[in-house]
Structures are given as C-alpha cells and as structure tokens.
Design a protein around this motif. Structure first.
Motif, PDB file in Angstrom:
ATOM      1  N   ARG A   1       0.817  -1.214   0.000  1.00 48.64           N
ATOM      2  CA  ARG A   1       0.000   0.000   0.000  1.00 48.64           C
ATOM      3  C   ARG A   1       0.855   1.271   0.000  1.00 48.64           C
ATOM      4  N   ASP A   2       1.871   1.346   0.823  1.00 47.27           N
ATOM      5  CA  ASP A   2       2.667   2.562   0.943  1.00 47.27           C
ATOM      6  C   ASP A   2       3.424   2.886  -0.341  1.00 47.27           C
TER       7      ASP A   2
ATOM      8  N   LYS B   1       5.529  -5.326   0.786  1.00 46.30           N
ATOM      9  CA  LYS B   1       5.322  -4.203   1.714  1.00 46.30           C
ATOM     10  C   LYS B   1       6.485  -3.213   1.644  1.00 46.30           C
TER      11      LYS B   1
ATOM     12  N   GLN C   1      -4.575  -8.414   6.439  1.00 43.96           N
ATOM     13  CA  GLN C   1      -4.945  -8.078   7.808  1.00 43.96           C
ATOM     14  C   GLN C   1      -3.719  -7.839   8.685  1.00 43.96           C
TER      15      GLN C   1
ATOM     16  N   ASP D   1      -1.012  -4.813   6.613  1.00 37.48           N
ATOM     17  CA  ASP D   1      -1.530  -3.550   6.088  1.00 37.48           C
ATOM     18  C   ASP D   1      -1.228  -3.430   4.597  1.00 37.48           C
TER      19      ASP D   1
ATOM     20  N   ASP E   1      -2.730  -4.374   0.337  1.00 39.16           N
ATOM     21  CA  ASP E   1      -3.933  -4.291  -0.482  1.00 39.16           C
ATOM     22  C   ASP E   1      -4.006  -5.468  -1.442  1.00 39.16           C
TER      23      ASP E   1
END
Length: 322
Positions: free
Chosen positions: A178-179, A258, A276, A279, A281
C-alpha cells in the motif's frame, strides 16, 4: 531369515527399521519413535545381526538402504499397518482418543485451515495430536502405507485406489504494498494496469504459475498453493525482465511487497490473511487465471478407518466454514 531368528525378533526392532527407511537418519528416527539415538543405533546393530546384512550405510543423503533393506521395507510397512488395524478398535471415540493424525500439505493450506482445525480438535478430541508433513518425495508411498492419513492440495489425475473430496475453491489475486503503490489515492484501473508483474502474465496462461508432479500415478498440481507465485519487475521498468521472478516461500511475499514497489500473486484466502496482518492491499488480475481446487485425498483402504473418517469430516467442516 530362519524360523528361529523370526521367533527372536522384537517388534520394536521392526519399528526402528521402518523409521530408518522413512527418515534415513538415526537422529530423526529416534525423534519419531521418542527414543534416544543410541537406542536406535543399538537396535540397528541387532537388526544387522539377525538379517546378516548391513541394511543401512551412510551416504551423501543420509542412511541409505541396502538392496536387502529396500526389498524388505515396503512389505514391512504393509505388515505393520495391518497389525495396527487389527489391534485398533472398530469404533472411534474422539473424546477418549490419543491418536496421532498425519497430513501432508503446503504452508498455504496450513495457514488457511490449521487455526480453526486445531481449535476444533482441542474441543472435540483433546487427547489427539496432529503431524503436518510437506510434499517431499515419497509422500504418496507414505499415504499408501498408512503413514500419512490425508494429502491436502490440488490434484490432477487421481488413481482409483484413492478417494478425494473437494474442500474449497480459491483464486489468484495480486498482493500490493500500500505505501509504495498508492499512498495517497485509491488504486485506479489505469494505475493497476501499470503495476509490476511477471513478463507474459497478461497473456492469461495459467501454465506460468502451475506445474504437475506425478508420483505413483497420482498427479499433484504444484501451483500457488505451494509457491508465492510471482513477484515482478519494479515500477518504471515495464520493458525489462523481472528482477525477481518467483519465490518458493509464500510467507516471504508480504515482506517483499510491503517494502518494495512490487506485486505478488497469491491465493485469495492467503492474501486476505496477509492484508490483515501487514496492512497491504489486494487487486484482481486483469485476466482470468485458473481457479485453485483444494481437495483432501486418502487411500481407500486406510481411509475407511473410523478415526480417519471422523478426521476427514472435521476437516471438511472447517473448510466449509471459511
């Protein structure tokens, strides 16, 4: 072996022999039998005297069976299994049982099924235990010999001597960091189209993430249920080859995506667990990929045992609850 030697034979020696055939290591055989390595070595010395053969010799891959031991091994496994069946009660009481169940599956199956399976086993059969093995060479022979109760995974051709049951279906999805990939906005179709992926994946060929292993006539699909699948080229380098094409450890995939600008292809149920915890997607593939069919599989003779029938039912209940 003469009649006199057979009458002198201790059943425990045969269990040691069987463990050495399976484990190819004095240390591992001792751990399996819950005895000391010195006790295994002592038993092996007695077996060598009785059979007048070395039986096992040290080799580059552990204790190698001599031709005599290799001849005895399969017949001994079958005999030990028949003896176990003869001495086991016909009925099965989960609450009173201390049986050890053994399954072979991938890390993906462990992550998806084992938490709920163990919770139910603690409640319904608190004295039982579970051993989980990987899909190493010889696992099908172990299933046939009654040393493994169930195989859980994806299978192609299944010989008639095996029974099987569909547990659940799963589909590949992309796991995203996500980041790195969209820290300030939702993932748009255009942005997803530019995500890194293995070259050629857009062709929709499931062969890129799937193969078949055949052992003793059983076809097992080696696919995303055992591999993290695909980790592609970094963003901005879409014309180059993948700098990381695949990795055989699904537990590593979330750490890679990640902390880098990559995406990994994983079964949805496994990806959901990582989302979960890390974090991350999920995004749908832009082409249709083969759906994963996860079955439990057993040998028809051994699988008819009341304990295994109960365990199969429990596993099916857990799968249905996903």
């Amino acid at each position: 072996m003469s009649e006199v030697q057979f009458r002198l034979l201790d059943l425990n020696l045969l269990r040691v022999f069987d463990a050495l055939i399976e484990e190819r290591s004095v240390t591992r055989a001792a751990a399996r039998l819950h005895i000391t390595p010195s006790a295994v070595s002592h038993a092996l010395a007695r077996l060598r005297d009785l059979f007048e053969d070395q039986l096992f010799v040290r080799g580059p891959q552990g204790m190698q069976a001599t031709p005599r031991a290799a001849e005895i091994g399969p017949r001994l496994r079958d005999g030990l299994h028949q003896l176990e069946m003869a001495l086991t009660p016909i009925g099965f009481d989960p609450q009173a049982s201390t049986r050890v169940f053994t399954i072979a599956c991938s890390g993906y199956i462990c992550a998806v099924l084992l938490p709920e399976l163990m919770r139910r086993m603690r409640t319904q059969a608190p004295g039982t235990k579970l051993i989980v093995r990987s899909f190493e060479n010889g696992v099908v022979a172990a299933l046939e010999a009654g040393q493994v109760d169930l195989l859980v995974g994806g299978f192609g051709h299944v010989p008639d001597r095996f029974g099987s049951e569909l547990l659940f279906l799963d589909a590949p999805v992309w796991l995203l960091g996500r980041d790195y990939l969209h820290p300030k906005s939702e993932l748009s179709p255009d942005r997803f189209a530019r995500l890194p992926r293995l070259a050629g994946m857009s062709s929709g060929s499931a062969a890129l993430v799937e193969g078949v292993v055949v052992e003793n006539g059983l076809e097992r699909r080696v696919s995303l249920d055992e591999h993290s699948g695909v980790v592609g080229v970094p963003l901005g380098d879409m014309d180059g080859g993948p700098i990381l094409a695949s990795i055989p450890y699904s537990s590593v995939a979330p750490l890679i995506v990640k902390h880098s600008d990559m995406a990994a292809l994983l079964p949805r149920r496994l990806a959901n667990l990582f989302v979960q915890s890390f974090d991350l997607d999920i995004a749908e593939p832009d082409t249709e990929l083969r759906e994963l069919e996860i079955h439990s599989l057993w040998h028809r003779e051994h699988g008819a045992h009341a304990a295994i029938v109960w365990f199969r039912g429990l596993l099916a209940e857990v799968a249905a609850s996903l």
